[in-house]
Motif scaffolding. Structure first.
Motif, short mmCIF file in Angstrom:
data_model
loop_
_atom_site.label_atom_id
_atom_site.label_comp_id
_atom_site.label_asym_id
_atom_site.label_seq_id
_atom_site.Cartn_x
_atom_site.Cartn_y
_atom_site.Cartn_z
N ASP A 162 0.86 -1.19 0.00
CA ASP A 162 0.00 0.00 0.00
C ASP A 162 0.89 1.24 0.00
O ASP A 162 1.38 1.67 1.04
N MET A 163 1.11 1.81 -1.18
CA MET A 163 2.00 2.96 -1.31
C MET A 163 1.44 4.18 -0.57
O MET A 163 2.18 4.92 0.08
N LYS A 164 0.14 4.41 -0.64
CA LYS A 164 -0.45 5.60 -0.03
C LYS A 164 -0.29 5.59 1.49
O LYS A 164 -0.05 6.62 2.11
N ALA A 166 1.94 3.67 3.06
CA ALA A 166 3.31 3.27 3.37
C ALA A 166 3.34 2.02 4.25
O ALA A 166 4.01 1.95 5.27
N PHE A 222 10.24 0.40 -2.92
CA PHE A 222 9.07 1.25 -2.71
C PHE A 222 9.41 2.39 -1.75
O PHE A 222 8.98 3.53 -1.96
N GLU A 223 10.15 2.09 -0.69
CA GLU A 223 10.55 3.13 0.26
C GLU A 223 11.39 4.20 -0.42
O GLU A 223 11.18 5.40 -0.22
N GLU A 225 11.48 5.04 -3.62
CA GLU A 225 10.71 5.82 -4.58
C GLU A 225 9.68 6.72 -3.88
O GLU A 225 9.38 7.81 -4.37
N ALA A 226 9.16 6.28 -2.75
CA ALA A 226 8.19 7.09 -2.00
C ALA A 226 8.86 8.14 -1.13
O ALA A 226 8.23 9.12 -0.74
N PHE A 230 8.45 2.46 5.21
CA PHE A 230 7.23 1.68 5.21
C PHE A 230 7.13 0.90 6.52
O PHE A 230 8.15 0.48 7.09
N ALA A 291 7.13 0.99 -8.98
CA ALA A 291 7.09 1.73 -7.71
C ALA A 291 7.10 3.23 -7.95
O ALA A 291 6.39 3.99 -7.28
N ALA A 294 3.69 4.21 -9.13
CA ALA A 294 2.72 4.15 -8.03
C ALA A 294 2.90 5.31 -7.06
O ALA A 294 1.93 5.84 -6.51
N SER A 295 4.15 5.73 -6.85
CA SER A 295 4.40 6.82 -5.91
C SER A 295 3.93 8.17 -6.43
O SER A 295 3.64 9.08 -5.66
#
Length: 297
Positions: A162-164, A166, A222-223, A225-226, A230, A291, A294-295
Motif C-alpha cells: 500500500d503505497m499511499k 506506506a 518502494f521506500e 521511490e516514495a 514503510f 514503484a 505508483a508513488s
C-alpha cells in the motif's frame, strides 16, 4: 484480413493486447459483456465489439464466425461482474470456448495460464492446468503463455503493498525471489506471437520479469521511490495455507490467492526471461519503474 478474437478483452491484460494489435493494423474482435469496464476504450481503439459470454455457447459461435485465431485471457479471479465464478470461467467456460473454436474452424489458439512453477494445489492453478490439457488435445495449433506474478496485482494494495499508507504485508520472511512481470510486457509478448509467422506454435511460453526480486527488496525499492519508511508486517505462511484450505469450498478465488501467495512465500517464482521474451520486450517494466509510477499517482 480475418479478425483475431480476444476473449477477456475488457480485462487489464486483454485490453492491452487489443491496443497493441490494433496499433499493428490487425483486425480485432473483442468478446464483451454488458457492464464490463473499458468497453468505451476498446470502441475508440477500433475493436469490433461482440456481446457474448463463456457460458453461452451460441454467443461464442457467433463471435467465432470468420475467425482463425483466438486469444483468451479471460479469468474469474477478478470477479468483475455478478455471477462470475472461478470454475464457471477458468474451467467450464474455457472448455466451452476451446470446443466452440475447434468446431468453428479456428486454427490458432493463444491461452493465458499461470507460472509453470505453481503446483495444482489451488482451484485456479488446477483449472488452468486442465485447460492447458484440453487445448493441447484440441487439434488446433496452440500457444500457452505462462506469466509469473503480475506487478500490478502482487505488488499492489491487493497483494499487500500500500503505497499511499506506506505499509507492506509480507508472508513469511519475504526472502523468496519472484520474477515480477508487468501486464503490459505480457501483452507485448502475446501480441508479438499472435501470428503464425512468429514461428511460435505448439509451445509453452513462460514470461518473467527482468529481475528476480524478493518482497523485502521490493519493499525497500518502494521506500526509496516514495521517500519514506514503510511499516512492514510479516504474516505466518501456515495461517495463509490454513485459511486457503478452509475457504476453498466457499470462496475459491480467495482460496487460490492465499494458496499461491503461500507457495511463492516459501518457494519463490523465478522465471528467467527467454531469448524470445528479450526480443519482444526490449525495455521491460522493472519493480522500480512500477514503484515510481505508483508513488506519483
Amino acid at each position: 484480413m480475418r479478425p483475431i478474437l480476444v476473449v477477456g478483452a475488457t480485462g487489464l491484460l486483454g485490453s492491452n493486447i487489443c491496443r497493441l494489435l490494433c496499433g499493428s493494423q490487425h483486425v480485432v474482435r473483442g468478446l464483451v459483456r454488458p457492464g464490463s469496464p473499458r468497453i468505451e476504450m476498446l470502441h475508440r481503439l477500433g475493436v469490433d465489439l461482440v456481446t457474448g459470454d463463456l457460458s453461452d455457447v451460441r454467443s461464442l459461435e457467433a463471435a467465432l464466425r470468420g475467425v482463425t485465431t483466438v486469444v483468451s485471457t479471460a479469468t474469474g479471479a477478478g470477479r468483475r461482474l455478478p455471477g462470475d465464478s472461478l470454475r464457471g470461467v477458468d474451467l467450464d467456460g474455457q472448455r466451452a470456448l476451446v470446443d466452440a473454436a475447434r468446431r468453428g474452424g479456428v486454427r490458432r489458439f493463444l491461452f493465458t495460464s499461470v507460472s509453470p512453477h505453481l503446483p495444482r494445489t489451488t482451484p485456479l492453478v488446477r483449472y488452468k492446468r486442465e485447460t492447458e490439457t484440453t487445448l493441447r488435445g484440441s487439434g488446433m495449433t496452440w500457444v500457452i503463455v505462462q506469466p509469473s506474478a503480475f506487478l500490478e496485482t502482487w505488488l499492489g494494495p491487493r497483494g499487500g503493498f500500500d503505497m499511499k499508507r506506506a505499509r507492506a504485508l509480507l508472508l513469511g520472511s519475504g526472502e523468496a525471489p519472484v520474477s515480477y512481470v508487468s501486464v503490459r510486457d505480457v501483452a507485448r509478448v502475446m501480441a508479438g506471437i499472435v501470428d503464425p509467422e512468429s514461428g511460435v506454435s505448439r509451445a509453452y511460453v513462460p514470461v518473467g520479469g527482468p529481475d528476480a526480486i524478493t518482497p523485502l527488496e521490493a519493499g525497500r525499492i518502494f521506500e526509496e521511490e516514495a521517500g519514506r519508511r514503510f511499516s512492514v508486517f510479516h504474516a505466518p505462511v501456515p495461517i495463509a495455507r490454513g485459511l486457503g484450505f478452509l475457504t476453498r469450498p466457499l470462496d475459491p478465488v480467495l482460496s487460490s490467492a492465499l494458496g499461491v501467495a503461500a507457495h511463492r512465500a516459501v518457494a519463490g517464482d523465478v522465471v528467467p526471461p527467454s531469448d524470445l521474451v528479450k526480443r519482444l520486450v526490449e525495455r521491460p517494466v522493472t519493480v522500480r519503474d512500477y514503484a515510481r509510477s505508483a508513488s506519483s499517482s
